[in-house]
Design a protein around this motif. Sequence first.
Motif, PDB file in Angstrom:
ATOM      1  N   LYS A 186      -6.506   1.785   3.193  1.00 10.59           N
ATOM      2  CA  LYS A 186      -5.671   0.587   3.131  1.00 10.59           C
ATOM      3  C   LYS A 186      -6.539  -0.668   3.199  1.00 10.59           C
ATOM      4  O   LYS A 186      -6.309  -1.630   2.463  1.00 10.59           O
ATOM      5  CB  LYS A 186      -4.651   0.604   4.272  1.00 10.59           C
ATOM      6  CG  LYS A 186      -3.613  -0.493   4.180  1.00 10.59           C
ATOM      7  CD  LYS A 186      -2.545  -0.293   5.245  1.00 10.59           C
ATOM      8  CE  LYS A 186      -1.430  -1.290   5.085  1.00 10.59           C
ATOM      9  NZ  LYS A 186      -0.352  -1.040   6.061  1.00 10.59           N
TER      10      LYS A 186
ATOM     11  N   PHE B 282       0.830  -1.203   0.000  1.00  7.93           N
ATOM     12  CA  PHE B 282       0.000   0.000   0.000  1.00  7.93           C
ATOM     13  C   PHE B 282       0.868   1.258   0.000  1.00  7.93           C
ATOM     14  O   PHE B 282       0.627   2.202  -0.744  1.00  7.93           O
ATOM     15  CB  PHE B 282      -0.929  -0.033   1.225  1.00  7.93           C
ATOM     16  CG  PHE B 282      -1.828   1.150   1.346  1.00  7.93           C
ATOM     17  CD1 PHE B 282      -2.888   1.343   0.460  1.00  7.93           C
ATOM     18  CD2 PHE B 282      -1.643   2.078   2.360  1.00  7.93           C
ATOM     19  CE1 PHE B 282      -3.737   2.432   0.581  1.00  7.93           C
ATOM     20  CE2 PHE B 282      -2.493   3.167   2.486  1.00  7.93           C
ATOM     21  CZ  PHE B 282      -3.536   3.352   1.596  1.00  7.93           C
TER      22      PHE B 282
ATOM     23  N   LEU C 239       2.231   2.756  -3.321  1.00 10.50           N
ATOM     24  CA  LEU C 239       1.366   3.395  -4.309  1.00 10.50           C
ATOM     25  C   LEU C 239       1.826   4.826  -4.547  1.00 10.50           C
ATOM     26  O   LEU C 239       2.302   5.506  -3.632  1.00 10.50           O
ATOM     27  CB  LEU C 239      -0.089   3.370  -3.841  1.00 10.50           C
ATOM     28  CG  LEU C 239      -0.729   1.986  -3.793  1.00 10.50           C
ATOM     29  CD1 LEU C 239      -2.072   2.038  -3.070  1.00 10.50           C
ATOM     30  CD2 LEU C 239      -0.898   1.412  -5.193  1.00 10.50           C
TER      31      LEU C 239
ATOM     32  N   TRP D 134      -8.349  -1.084  -0.121  1.00 13.04           N
ATOM     33  CA  TRP D 134      -7.369  -1.566  -1.107  1.00 13.04           C
ATOM     34  C   TRP D 134      -7.150  -3.073  -0.934  1.00 13.04           C
ATOM     35  O   TRP D 134      -7.118  -3.823  -1.908  1.00 13.04           O
ATOM     36  CB  TRP D 134      -6.079  -0.768  -0.923  1.00 13.04           C
ATOM     37  CG  TRP D 134      -5.005  -1.052  -1.916  1.00 13.04           C
ATOM     38  CD1 TRP D 134      -4.968  -0.683  -3.237  1.00 13.04           C
ATOM     39  CD2 TRP D 134      -3.797  -1.749  -1.670  1.00 13.04           C
ATOM     40  NE1 TRP D 134      -3.809  -1.106  -3.807  1.00 13.04           N
ATOM     41  CE2 TRP D 134      -3.061  -1.765  -2.867  1.00 13.04           C
ATOM     42  CE3 TRP D 134      -3.241  -2.364  -0.553  1.00 13.04           C
ATOM     43  CZ2 TRP D 134      -1.810  -2.364  -2.979  1.00 13.04           C
ATOM     44  CZ3 TRP D 134      -2.004  -2.957  -0.663  1.00 13.04           C
ATOM     45  CH2 TRP D 134      -1.306  -2.962  -1.859  1.00 13.04           C
TER      46      TRP D 134
ATOM     47  N   HIS E 269      -5.754  -5.645  -3.563  1.00 13.68           N
ATOM     48  CA  HIS E 269      -4.611  -4.754  -3.790  1.00 13.68           C
ATOM     49  C   HIS E 269      -4.671  -4.121  -5.173  1.00 13.68           C
ATOM     50  O   HIS E 269      -3.667  -4.022  -5.863  1.00 13.68           O
ATOM     51  CB  HIS E 269      -3.284  -5.486  -3.596  1.00 13.68           C
ATOM     52  CG  HIS E 269      -3.125  -6.050  -2.228  1.00 13.68           C
ATOM     53  ND1 HIS E 269      -2.033  -6.775  -1.862  1.00 13.68           N
ATOM     54  CD2 HIS E 269      -3.899  -5.995  -1.123  1.00 13.68           C
ATOM     55  CE1 HIS E 269      -2.155  -7.144  -0.598  1.00 13.68           C
ATOM     56  NE2 HIS E 269      -3.283  -6.677  -0.136  1.00 13.68           N
ATOM     57  N   SER E 270      -5.864  -3.678  -5.558  1.00 11.58           N
ATOM     58  CA  SER E 270      -6.061  -3.157  -6.911  1.00 11.58           C
ATOM     59  C   SER E 270      -6.881  -1.862  -6.897  1.00 11.58           C
ATOM     60  O   SER E 270      -8.067  -1.874  -6.570  1.00 11.58           O
ATOM     61  CB  SER E 270      -6.779  -4.204  -7.769  1.00 11.58           C
ATOM     62  OG  SER E 270      -7.132  -3.663  -9.014  1.00 11.58           O
ATOM     63  N   VAL E 271      -6.224  -0.785  -7.289  1.00 11.12           N
ATOM     64  CA  VAL E 271      -6.914   0.493  -7.438  1.00 11.12           C
ATOM     65  C   VAL E 271      -7.953   0.379  -8.550  1.00 11.12           C
ATOM     66  O   VAL E 271      -9.082   0.864  -8.411  1.00 11.12           O
ATOM     67  CB  VAL E 271      -5.904   1.627  -7.729  1.00 11.12           C
ATOM     68  CG1 VAL E 271      -6.614   2.909  -8.135  1.00 11.12           C
ATOM     69  CG2 VAL E 271      -5.006   1.867  -6.523  1.00 11.12           C
TER      70      VAL E 271
ATOM     71  N   ILE F  90     -11.232  -1.173  -7.412  1.00  6.60           N
ATOM     72  CA  ILE F  90     -12.021  -0.235  -6.596  1.00  6.60           C
ATOM     73  C   ILE F  90     -12.771   0.717  -7.521  1.00  6.60           C
ATOM     74  O   ILE F  90     -13.975   0.922  -7.376  1.00  6.60           O
ATOM     75  CB  ILE F  90     -11.120   0.565  -5.625  1.00  6.60           C
ATOM     76  CG1 ILE F  90     -10.459  -0.349  -4.603  1.00  6.60           C
ATOM     77  CG2 ILE F  90     -11.925   1.675  -4.926  1.00  6.60           C
ATOM     78  CD1 ILE F  90      -9.351   0.313  -3.799  1.00  6.60           C
TER      79      ILE F  90
END
Length: 186
Positions: free
Chosen positions: A142, A3, A6, A145, A150-152, A155
């Motif tokens: 966090k 995180f 990023l 995410w 773990h993917s922007v 989202i």
Amino acid sequence: MEFEDLQLVNYCYPGCIPLLNIMRLPKDQAFALAAEMADEHPETTAFYRFGDFINYYELRKNQDAFMYERFIEKGGRPRVTHPLSFVMEGSEYLKEWFGNGQETRIALRDTDPAAVSFTVGDSGADYQRAGSVELLTWDEMKELWRTYGHSVSRILSDRHKQYIEVQLWTETVDAAALYRRDGRDP
């Protein structure tokens, strides 16, 4: 990717000074600068709101006050009342909106978790439409995410938004963080 790795990206229209917020100026100076920018760049999307600055100013002042209070309620420790705006991992939409101008990038790790907040989508558009903003703290972002693997992009897809806005509630960006992004010493 962690995180903290990023990237936060700030876009600046060509010929403008990056990492500034017009709302931090005294009111008369803000109005003068807005008029100048609107007159100099009538063809740009980045400055259309400055053409009606009297309304934009009040909206933005109220929006920032709302976010500031909400951030404090959630345990944030802002050092300023008007944040610097970034987007998480960048946005082609905003890059074009700002005329493919200068990009300033820093790693999330180079921010103070107590002085950074997040909105999924444009805080200004959300505030204008609903009179509120879903503001997330470092820990809440966090967790979101993590929830989305773990993917922007997941989202954004799920929430039907174009970018995650990041508000940095500090006076400036740590100059050392700007240098670290390209390996130079400060």
